[in-house]
Every structure is written in C-alpha cells, then in structure tokens.
Design a protein around this motif. Structure first.
Motif, PDB file in Angstrom:
ATOM      1  N   GLU A 121       0.835  -1.209   0.000  1.00  0.00           N
ATOM      2  CA  GLU A 121       0.000   0.000   0.000  1.00  0.00           C
ATOM      3  C   GLU A 121       0.862   1.248   0.000  1.00  0.00           C
ATOM      4  O   GLU A 121       0.578   2.223  -0.699  1.00  0.00           O
ATOM      5  N   LYS A 122       1.948   1.225   0.778  1.00  0.00           N
ATOM      6  CA  LYS A 122       2.859   2.372   0.839  1.00  0.00           C
ATOM      7  C   LYS A 122       3.534   2.627  -0.501  1.00  0.00           C
ATOM      8  O   LYS A 122       3.833   3.769  -0.866  1.00  0.00           O
ATOM      9  N   ALA A 123       3.766   1.551  -1.275  1.00  0.00           N
ATOM     10  CA  ALA A 123       4.431   1.681  -2.572  1.00  0.00           C
ATOM     11  C   ALA A 123       3.462   2.028  -3.696  1.00  0.00           C
ATOM     12  O   ALA A 123       3.880   2.151  -4.848  1.00  0.00           O
ATOM     13  N   GLY A 124       2.169   2.150  -3.376  1.00  0.00           N
ATOM     14  CA  GLY A 124       1.188   2.506  -4.396  1.00  0.00           C
ATOM     15  C   GLY A 124       0.389   1.340  -4.921  1.00  0.00           C
ATOM     16  O   GLY A 124      -0.358   1.490  -5.902  1.00  0.00           O
ATOM     17  N   GLY A 125       0.500   0.166  -4.296  1.00  0.00           N
ATOM     18  CA  GLY A 125      -0.275  -0.990  -4.719  1.00  0.00           C
ATOM     19  C   GLY A 125      -1.658  -0.993  -4.110  1.00  0.00           C
ATOM     20  O   GLY A 125      -1.982  -0.183  -3.235  1.00  0.00           O
ATOM     21  N   ASP A 126      -2.500  -1.913  -4.570  1.00  0.00           N
ATOM     22  CA  ASP A 126      -3.869  -2.055  -4.062  1.00  0.00           C
ATOM     23  C   ASP A 126      -3.849  -3.048  -2.898  1.00  0.00           C
ATOM     24  O   ASP A 126      -3.674  -4.251  -3.116  1.00  0.00           O
ATOM     25  N   PRO A 127      -4.042  -2.587  -1.658  1.00  0.00           N
ATOM     26  CA  PRO A 127      -3.922  -3.487  -0.506  1.00  0.00           C
ATOM     27  C   PRO A 127      -4.970  -4.591  -0.498  1.00  0.00           C
ATOM     28  O   PRO A 127      -4.697  -5.705  -0.039  1.00  0.00           O
ATOM     29  N   THR A 128      -6.174  -4.300  -0.990  1.00  0.00           N
ATOM     30  CA  THR A 128      -7.219  -5.323  -1.011  1.00  0.00           C
ATOM     31  C   THR A 128      -6.841  -6.456  -1.958  1.00  0.00           C
ATOM     32  O   THR A 128      -6.981  -7.642  -1.629  1.00  0.00           O
ATOM     33  N   THR A 129      -6.352  -6.098  -3.149  1.00  0.00           N
ATOM     34  CA  THR A 129      -5.940  -7.124  -4.107  1.00  0.00           C
ATOM     35  C   THR A 129      -4.762  -7.925  -3.569  1.00  0.00           C
ATOM     36  O   THR A 129      -4.723  -9.153  -3.698  1.00  0.00           O
ATOM     37  N   ILE A 130      -3.788  -7.249  -2.941  1.00  0.00           N
ATOM     38  CA  ILE A 130      -2.632  -7.954  -2.372  1.00  0.00           C
ATOM     39  C   ILE A 130      -3.090  -8.946  -1.307  1.00  0.00           C
ATOM     40  O   ILE A 130      -2.647 -10.102  -1.270  1.00  0.00           O
ATOM     41  N   SER A 131      -3.999  -8.506  -0.438  1.00  0.00           N
ATOM     42  CA  SER A 131      -4.517  -9.371   0.617  1.00  0.00           C
ATOM     43  C   SER A 131      -5.236 -10.577   0.027  1.00  0.00           C
ATOM     44  O   SER A 131      -5.013 -11.727   0.453  1.00  0.00           O
ATOM     45  N   LEU A 132      -6.089 -10.348  -0.967  1.00  0.00           N
ATOM     46  CA  LEU A 132      -6.829 -11.445  -1.582  1.00  0.00           C
ATOM     47  C   LEU A 132      -5.906 -12.393  -2.346  1.00  0.00           C
ATOM     48  O   LEU A 132      -6.122 -13.609  -2.356  1.00  0.00           O
ATOM     49  N   MET A 133      -4.867 -11.842  -2.981  1.00  0.00           N
ATOM     50  CA  MET A 133      -3.933 -12.691  -3.722  1.00  0.00           C
ATOM     51  C   MET A 133      -3.179 -13.633  -2.781  1.00  0.00           C
ATOM     52  O   MET A 133      -2.970 -14.811  -3.089  1.00  0.00           O
ATOM     53  N   HIS A 134      -2.773 -13.130  -1.623  1.00  0.00           N
ATOM     54  CA  HIS A 134      -2.086 -13.988  -0.653  1.00  0.00           C
ATOM     55  C   HIS A 134      -3.045 -15.026  -0.071  1.00  0.00           C
ATOM     56  O   HIS A 134      -2.664 -16.181   0.140  1.00  0.00           O
ATOM     57  N   ALA A 135      -4.292 -14.600   0.189  1.00  0.00           N
ATOM     58  CA  ALA A 135      -5.288 -15.556   0.690  1.00  0.00           C
ATOM     59  C   ALA A 135      -5.542 -16.648  -0.339  1.00  0.00           C
ATOM     60  O   ALA A 135      -5.637 -17.831   0.002  1.00  0.00           O
ATOM     61  N   ALA A 136      -5.627 -16.254  -1.617  1.00  0.00           N
ATOM     62  CA  ALA A 136      -5.856 -17.232  -2.683  1.00  0.00           C
ATOM     63  C   ALA A 136      -4.668 -18.169  -2.832  1.00  0.00           C
ATOM     64  O   ALA A 136      -4.833 -19.378  -3.068  1.00  0.00           O
ATOM     65  N   ARG A 137      -3.439 -17.630  -2.696  1.00  0.00           N
ATOM     66  CA  ARG A 137      -2.246 -18.482  -2.784  1.00  0.00           C
ATOM     67  C   ARG A 137      -2.258 -19.554  -1.705  1.00  0.00           C
ATOM     68  O   ARG A 137      -2.035 -20.744  -1.990  1.00  0.00           O
ATOM     69  N   ILE A 138      -2.519 -19.159  -0.471  1.00  0.00           N
ATOM     70  CA  ILE A 138      -2.545 -20.122   0.630  1.00  0.00           C
ATOM     71  C   ILE A 138      -3.663 -21.141   0.415  1.00  0.00           C
ATOM     72  O   ILE A 138      -3.491 -22.340   0.619  1.00  0.00           O
ATOM     73  N   PHE A 139      -4.836 -20.645  -0.024  1.00  0.00           N
ATOM     74  CA  PHE A 139      -5.979 -21.525  -0.294  1.00  0.00           C
ATOM     75  C   PHE A 139      -5.605 -22.591  -1.325  1.00  0.00           C
ATOM     76  O   PHE A 139      -5.829 -23.786  -1.128  1.00  0.00           O
TER      77      PHE A 139
END
Length: 351
Positions: A138-156
């Motif tokens: 988020e600090k670097a300008g990314g979308d925190p919601t997408t990052i969170s969901l992408m990590h959740a999807a990876r673990i899933f």
C-alpha cells in the motif's frame, strides 16, 4: 477505524463458519479425502463466502487453536533430531535462489500476463509475510485489497493442491493416517496438564521473546523441549486435531468473506497461474534437494511450499515427517522474504 476489541462479537457469522466448516470437514472425511477436516472446512467456507454467506472467524478465536496446534506439533520432536541440524545448512542455503526464482516468476506473470500494476504484482507475488506485504504494498502505491486477496488465494490453492500432489507423487496415505483415531481418554490428567503447560507457557514465552508466529512457535518449542527431554510423552487426541483443522481451514475460507463473487473468481484465476509457477519452482528445488541429500521428497516439498507455516507444519505432522525441519524452513522463508523486500524497498526509495 474502530478498535477491533470494542466491536461486538460476530456470533452469527462465527456460528455459520463453524457449522459450515464442520460439515465440510465431515463430508471430506467420509469421502476419505487427504487432510479431510482442514480441506473440507476450507472448501466449504470458501464456497460459502463466494455465495455471499456472511461467514466470519475472528483471530481472537483462531489464536487459541494456533497455540494448541503448536503444542501438538511439538510432540513430534525428540532428542535425536538435534544431531541432524547440520543437515539443514544446504536446504537453508538453497532457500535464497528458490525465493528469487519463485517470486520472480510469479511477479512476471502477475504484471505481464494478469495485468496487475507493478507494485500490486510485486507484493502479491512474494511467498510470505502477508501483513508486511500488504502494508509495504500500500505504501508503494499498490492495491492493498488485491494484495490481501492474492495472498489468501495463494494459501488456499497451495493447501488445496499440495496434499493431493504429495499423495499422487509419493503414494503417502494422508487420509489413512487421519483415520487412526486416538481417543480423548488416552490423554489422561497428567498428559492434559503438560499439554496445558506447553500451550499457556509457550504462548506467553513466544510473545515475550518476540518470536515469529509467537503463539505457534512458542508453544511448539515448549512442547518440543518437554518431549525431547522425556519429561512427558503426551499425544493430542484426534478430536482436538480434527477441531484444530476445522478452525484453520475455516479461517482460510473466511478470508474471502465480504468480497464480491466476481472479484473472488478474478483473483483466484490470477492466483492460479502464479501459484502454479510457485509450485513448479517448489517441485524443482524439492527434487534437487532430495537428490543431493537424504531428505525425503515429500519433506523437501513441504519445506519449500509457498503455503502457511501452520498449514504446512500440520501436513508434515499428519504424514509423520520431520516437523522441526519443515517449520524451520518456513520461518526462514518468511524472514528472508520480509527482510529482502524491505531492503529492496529502501533501495528503490533512495533511487
């Protein structure tokens, strides 16, 4: 943002998550699916979230079960393992090139094929450090919601695919091992007391020492010390193991709650490609490690797998593999990922 501790407890969402998760676990157990209780709960609550069912499992309920899991994982330790610590040096050294190959390939896929912005793709591709990746992304300008969901999807996806892959490649019977029921009465009063000591003292110690994943690692270390020194030999009853798996699985599935079905499917689609690349790197490095050492391929696969520390350690425990080795590699993976990304971020800011 309101303080989470002052918010009313989400009883309806919790009841739905536990009920749906338990039903999913029971169904998978009946179907003899590998790691049935965790995979069943994860799949059922994930589908419920996709269908907009308001499932919810707060961390304040999940945390006690993480402590229980740590004490349970510690039962697989023994004094003979200390002599094999030098055998971990090569796997730890290989971890650095593995992270470069795995993270780099996932980043290229997410940025060039999936079309995510470079900051979002970069912090979504890193295999570890969920909270740190969201904050730095988020600090670097990314979308925190997408990052969170992408990590959740990876673990899933990793938790879903890896047990099946291990069973297919190695022939190990994950479902058969879980069918060996250990009655609650076998724990006994003395065993229950040592179990409680491992969990409570370990959780406190983990926080005091600021260990990574303090609740899990702290209770695991205390339980490991008690077992390695032959002070106790308590084993966790199967009903507690199954309940812990349901909580962990439901917690993963509930991460998608409150997100639109279209976005969940889109993120899962993007994550499927990135996760496939991560697992390909895991298989290649796992094969190389098992070829060069006496480490079994299933153990090497779990040690490098880009899944959660608790989940991968649980699979190792279920398979009867060396939990300390798998847990140590995952702690190192998280540390190297977070510290490496932090150094890169500082270098980019200086430029």
């Amino acid at each position: 943002m309101a303080d989470q501790s002052t918010l009313p407890f989400p009883w309806p969402g919790l009841a739905l998550a536990l009920g749906i998760g338990a039903l999913g676990g029971a169904l998978f157990w009946w179907l003899n699916v590998p790691l049935a209780w965790m995979l069943g709960a994860m799949t059922a609550t994930g589908l419920a979230a996709l269908l907009q069912v308001p499932v919810h499992l707060p961390n304040r309920l999940r945390n006690p079960f993480i402590v229980v899991m740590g004490a349970m994982l510690g039962t697989s330790f023994n004094g003979d393992m200390l002599g094999g610590l030098r055998d971990w040096l090569l796997p730890l050294a290989i971890l650095v090139p593995y992270l470069l190959v795995a993270g780099g390939s996932a980043f290229l896929y997410l940025s060039r094929v999936a079309g995510l912005s470079r900051p979002t793709a970069f912090y979504s591709a890193m295999p570890g450090g969920l909270v740190d990746m969201i904050l730095m992304g988020e600090k670097a300008g990314g979308d925190p919601t997408t990052i969170s969901l992408m990590h959740a999807a990876r673990i899933f996806l990793v938790v879903m695919l890896l047990p099946v892959l291990i069973q297919f490649v190695t022939g190990a019977d994950l479902a058969g091992r879980s069918a060996n029921w250990r009655p609650l009465a076998d724990l006994g009063l003395i065993g229950a007391a040592w179990f409680a000591v491992s969990a409570l003292v370990g959780a406190r110690l983990g926080r005091l020492l600021h260990l990574p994943a303090p609740l899990l690692i702290g209770s695991m270390l205390v339980s490991a010390g008690l077992h390695a020194s032959d002070i106790t030999d308590f084993q966790v009853p199967s009903v507690i193991l199954a309940g812990t798996q349901v909580i962990l699985g439901a917690g993963i599935g509930c991460r998608f709650a409150g997100t639109s079905p279209a976005r969940i499917l889109k993120v899962l689609g993007h994550s499927l490609g990135a996760t496939a690349l991560l697992l390909c790197a895991t298989i290649l490095f796992g094969l190389a490690l098992s070829h060069q050492t006496a480490i079994p391929f299933a153990e090497a696969l779990l040690a490098y797998a880009p899944g959660g520390l608790a989940e991968m350690s649980l699979i190792a425990f279920t398979l009867g593999l060396e939990v300390p080795f798998v847990a140590a590699l995952h702690i190192a993976r998280i540390f190297l990922t977070v510290s490496g990304v932090t150094l890169l971020e500082r270098a980019w800011r200086r430029r």
